[in-house]
Every structure is written in C-alpha cells, then in structure tokens.
Design a protein around this motif. Structure first.
Motif, short mmCIF file in Angstrom:
data_model
loop_
_atom_site.label_atom_id
_atom_site.label_comp_id
_atom_site.label_asym_id
_atom_site.label_seq_id
_atom_site.Cartn_x
_atom_site.Cartn_y
_atom_site.Cartn_z
N VAL A 173 7.02 17.76 -12.38
CA VAL A 173 6.22 17.15 -11.33
C VAL A 173 7.15 16.36 -10.41
N VAL A 174 7.17 16.72 -9.14
CA VAL A 174 7.96 16.01 -8.13
C VAL A 174 6.99 15.28 -7.22
N THR A 175 7.07 13.95 -7.21
CA THR A 175 6.15 13.13 -6.43
C THR A 175 6.93 12.36 -5.38
N ILE A 176 6.51 12.45 -4.12
CA ILE A 176 7.09 11.64 -3.04
C ILE A 176 5.98 10.80 -2.45
N VAL A 177 6.19 9.48 -2.48
CA VAL A 177 5.17 8.56 -1.96
C VAL A 177 5.57 8.08 -0.58
N SER A 178 4.66 7.34 0.06
CA SER A 178 4.84 6.99 1.47
C SER A 178 6.03 6.09 1.73
N ILE A 188 -3.48 23.89 -8.38
CA ILE A 188 -3.77 22.50 -8.75
C ILE A 188 -3.00 21.54 -7.86
N GLU A 189 -1.74 21.88 -7.57
CA GLU A 189 -0.90 21.06 -6.69
C GLU A 189 -1.54 20.88 -5.32
N LYS A 190 -1.99 21.99 -4.72
CA LYS A 190 -2.59 21.92 -3.38
C LYS A 190 -3.89 21.13 -3.39
N SER A 191 -4.68 21.30 -4.44
CA SER A 191 -5.93 20.58 -4.55
C SER A 191 -5.70 19.07 -4.68
N LEU A 192 -4.75 18.70 -5.52
CA LEU A 192 -4.45 17.27 -5.72
C LEU A 192 -3.90 16.64 -4.45
N GLU A 193 -2.97 17.33 -3.81
CA GLU A 193 -2.36 16.79 -2.60
C GLU A 193 -3.42 16.57 -1.52
N SER A 194 -4.35 17.50 -1.41
CA SER A 194 -5.41 17.40 -0.42
C SER A 194 -6.38 16.26 -0.75
N ASN A 195 -6.79 16.17 -2.01
CA ASN A 195 -7.79 15.18 -2.41
C ASN A 195 -7.24 13.76 -2.48
N LEU A 196 -5.93 13.61 -2.74
CA LEU A 196 -5.36 12.27 -2.85
C LEU A 196 -4.79 11.75 -1.54
N HIS A 197 -4.85 12.55 -0.50
CA HIS A 197 -4.34 12.11 0.81
C HIS A 197 -5.11 10.87 1.28
N LYS A 203 0.86 -1.18 0.00
CA LYS A 203 0.00 0.00 0.00
C LYS A 203 0.89 1.23 0.00
N THR A 204 0.61 2.15 -0.92
CA THR A 204 1.41 3.35 -1.05
C THR A 204 0.50 4.56 -1.16
N TYR A 205 0.88 5.62 -0.48
CA TYR A 205 0.08 6.84 -0.48
C TYR A 205 0.94 8.02 -0.92
N LEU A 206 0.29 9.04 -1.40
CA LEU A 206 0.98 10.26 -1.79
C LEU A 206 1.35 11.05 -0.55
N GLU A 207 2.64 11.33 -0.40
CA GLU A 207 3.11 12.15 0.73
C GLU A 207 3.19 13.62 0.33
N HIS A 208 3.87 13.88 -0.78
CA HIS A 208 4.03 15.26 -1.22
C HIS A 208 3.97 15.32 -2.74
N LEU A 209 3.45 16.43 -3.22
CA LEU A 209 3.38 16.66 -4.67
C LEU A 209 3.77 18.11 -4.94
N LYS A 210 4.72 18.28 -5.84
CA LYS A 210 5.11 19.62 -6.26
C LYS A 210 4.99 19.69 -7.78
N ILE A 211 4.33 20.75 -8.27
CA ILE A 211 4.23 20.98 -9.71
C ILE A 211 4.89 22.32 -9.97
N ILE A 212 6.09 22.27 -10.52
CA ILE A 212 6.94 23.45 -10.63
C ILE A 212 6.92 23.98 -12.06
N PHE A 213 6.52 25.22 -12.20
CA PHE A 213 6.50 25.88 -13.51
C PHE A 213 7.93 26.14 -13.94
N MET A 214 8.33 25.58 -15.10
CA MET A 214 9.69 25.76 -15.59
C MET A 214 9.78 26.88 -16.62
N GLU A 215 8.84 26.84 -17.56
CA GLU A 215 8.77 27.82 -18.64
C GLU A 215 7.42 27.62 -19.31
#
Length: 343
Positions: free
Chosen positions: A149-154, A177-186, A131-143
C-alpha cells in the motif's frame, strides 16, 4: 584563539579519547608527535587547555579528558566533515531498500539503519498538518497473499506498507478497491477518520464479507500511519554498551528524556529552530538528563511550511567525522522518499 600547536594537541587528545575512553597523558601525545615537541612543553600546553576550559584532569590519573568547550572547538574548527563516499552511499541505499522490502516502512528503516551503523540512538520526527487529506493511493499486488500500500497525503508525505491479504484477491481486485477508496476518501480529513467511518464511507452495500473488511482494515492502518507517523525512537539499548552509561540510573535518565512525554521529544523543534543541521554538546542541549550526550539534529524541508527531522543521540565521545555525514545521508534519503524522489 588557540595557537596551531594547542589546536594540534587538543585534536590529538580528543581523537585518542574518542577511541579509548581513557584519560590521555602528555607522554602519549609526545609519542604521537614523534617527540618533535618535548613532554614538558606538551604538559604546559595541556595545562593551558585545562585552565581555559577545553580539557579537565581525570580524578584517577594525571591524564586529561575533553569537556564541552573542547568538543565544541573540535567540531567547529578541528575536523573536516565530508559527504560519504560513493561505495558507502550505495551500501546504505541497498540496505534501506532491502529493509523496506521486508518491512514496508521507510522511516523505520532509515532510523534503524542509522542507529545500527552508528551504534547510537536515532529519532525521526515527521511533520503533521492540522488537516490532511488523501492525495493518492496505490495498492500493488506483489504475490498471492501479499500487497504493498502506497499512500500519499496532502502534506506530500508518502508512506509504504506491506500488508497480508486473502489469496482470493488478485491484481485486478486490488485496482478496483484502490480506485473506489481514492474516490470515496477524497476531501475527508484523515485526522478525524476512524475505521468505522471508513467502512461506512467506502464499503458497498452489496459487500458483506469478513475477507473484504480485513483487507479494508489493513489499508486503513496504512493510511493512518502515513498521516500519523510522528516520532520514532530506535536504539536506546545501544547506549548500555558504552562506558558513559554504565549504570542503570544513567540509562534510566536517557529513557526518561526520550520518552514520548519527555523533555527532548517535546523540545526538538526549539532545539533546532535556527539551522537545518545542528550539533549540540552536553549542557548546550539544556536537558539535564542528556548533559553527558551529544545531539545531532538535521531538518528537511517538504514545502508549505512543513519540515521533519532526523536526530541522533550519543556520547560526547563520538566519532563526529564518521557520524555526521551518515546523519546527513539519512536526512536526504528520508526527504527524497517523502517527496517521491529517487534516493
């Protein structure tokens, strides 16, 4: 127990064979020793090494070639394994960073670079929890049109992936979008997550945009890859350039063993269950299709009973003193990346 002279001769034979892939004769060894030992004495010592299973006589000449026991003695007792120097470490670190910037996948970068610099096959194996859960998600605008997309799982595994995005999105959009996804996928098990479920979980009822859905799909792929990256095999074609694998049948056997359903992939944990760094030579691998190969397997611990591996497959006639430190460096680089440490 070999005498000092026998050890010296064995090392010279293997050093020469690694370089030339040609049988080694007593006269050549005498030349290397500056004729401080007679050719007759060297022939006697080489006969001893043959009799006790370190060398064998080639069919086409009077020269000798090393066999499994000789290579084992060579790796265990006749060479010095040192860490790569500072300059090479810096070069490899820069190569990894450049590859990741272009492709956004550190594990792929590590295995590809190790395969390139050694000319051999590399296999990375990432740990995966039930079982794996999303710990952190970062979506960084490059250009405009590009984000990271930086994803850290449990399990502690971190995964970077560059994605193409609509130029309609800017940095503030991605942060929302990053904050919404991180919250909803917790708390959602990523092993069972599919795209349709993710859309239901995360898409606002007020959003009905193909552009948004396309972005969501790219993020979904990034999250799933962070969780599901398992085995990555690179560089099988390198073996085709070596005399040990000069026929299509020999290459086919390697392909078969390295297939995702093949004997090696399904037995890597068992082959390397005792030590964190293992060198298996020829029949020690216990896979018939790989009995002409050496397997170097290095594990890295991520805590919580999670460990991954970086493996290298090549001919027994490899330059162990150069190759082994490179495997060690890549092992540490992968471990540091997955734990979020500096390389």
């Amino acid at each position: 127990m070999l005498s000092e002279r026998q050890s010296t001769i064995l090392k010279l034979v293997i050093d020469t064979y690694i370089e030339s892939a040609e049988p080694v004769g007593s006269k050549y060894i005498a030349d290397l020793l500056g004729h401080s030992v007679s050719s007759a004495t060297i022939r006697n010592e080489m006969s001893f090494l043959e009799e006790y299973g370190f060398l064998t006589k080639a069919h086409t000449s009077s020269g000798r070639v090393p066999i499994d026991k000789g290579y084992r003695e060579y790796v265990d007792n006749l060479i010095n394994i040192e860490k790569i120097n500072k300059a090479e470490r810096m070069n490899l670190t820069n190569a990894l960073q450049n590859y990741v910037y272009e492709n956004g996948n550190f594990i792929e970068a590590a295995t590809s670079i190790l395969s390139y610099i050694t000319g051999m096959v590399t296999i990375s194996v990432l740990p995966k929890s039930n079982k794996t859960y999303l710990e952190h998600l970062k979506i960084i605008f490059m250009e405009p049109g590009r984000a990271l997309v930086v994803t850290i799982v449990s399990s502690g595994i971190a995964h970077n992936r560059f994605i193409r995005i609509s130029e309609l999105f800017d940095a503030s959009d991605l942060e929302k979008i990053e904050k919404s996804l991180e919250s909803n996928l917790h708390g959602v098990d990523l092993n069972s997550l599919n795209f349709e479920n993710m859309k239901i979980i995360t898409m606002s009822k007020n959003v009905n945009s193909q552009v948004y859905e396309d972005l969501l799909y790219e993020i979904y792929v990034s999250i799933k890859q962070a969780n599901e990256l398992d085995v990555n095999v690179t560089g099988i074609e390198n073996l085709m350039r070596l005399p040990e694998f000069d026929t299509s049948n020999k290459v086919f056997n390697i392909y078969k063993a390295l297939d995702k359903d093949g004997d090696l992939i399904n037995n890597l944990d068992k082959l390397n269950e005792k030590d964190d760094f293992t060198v298996l030579i020829g029949n020690e691998i216990k896979i018939e299709d790989l009995n002409k190969c050496t397997l170097i397997s290095a594990t890295y611990d991520l805590g919580d009973d999670l460990h991954g591996q970086i493996n290298l497959i090549g001919p027994k006639r490899m330059n162990y003193e150069l190759v082994i430190p490179k495997v060690g460096f890549i092992r540490e680089a992968i471990k540091n990346e997955l734990l979020g440490n500096e390389i």
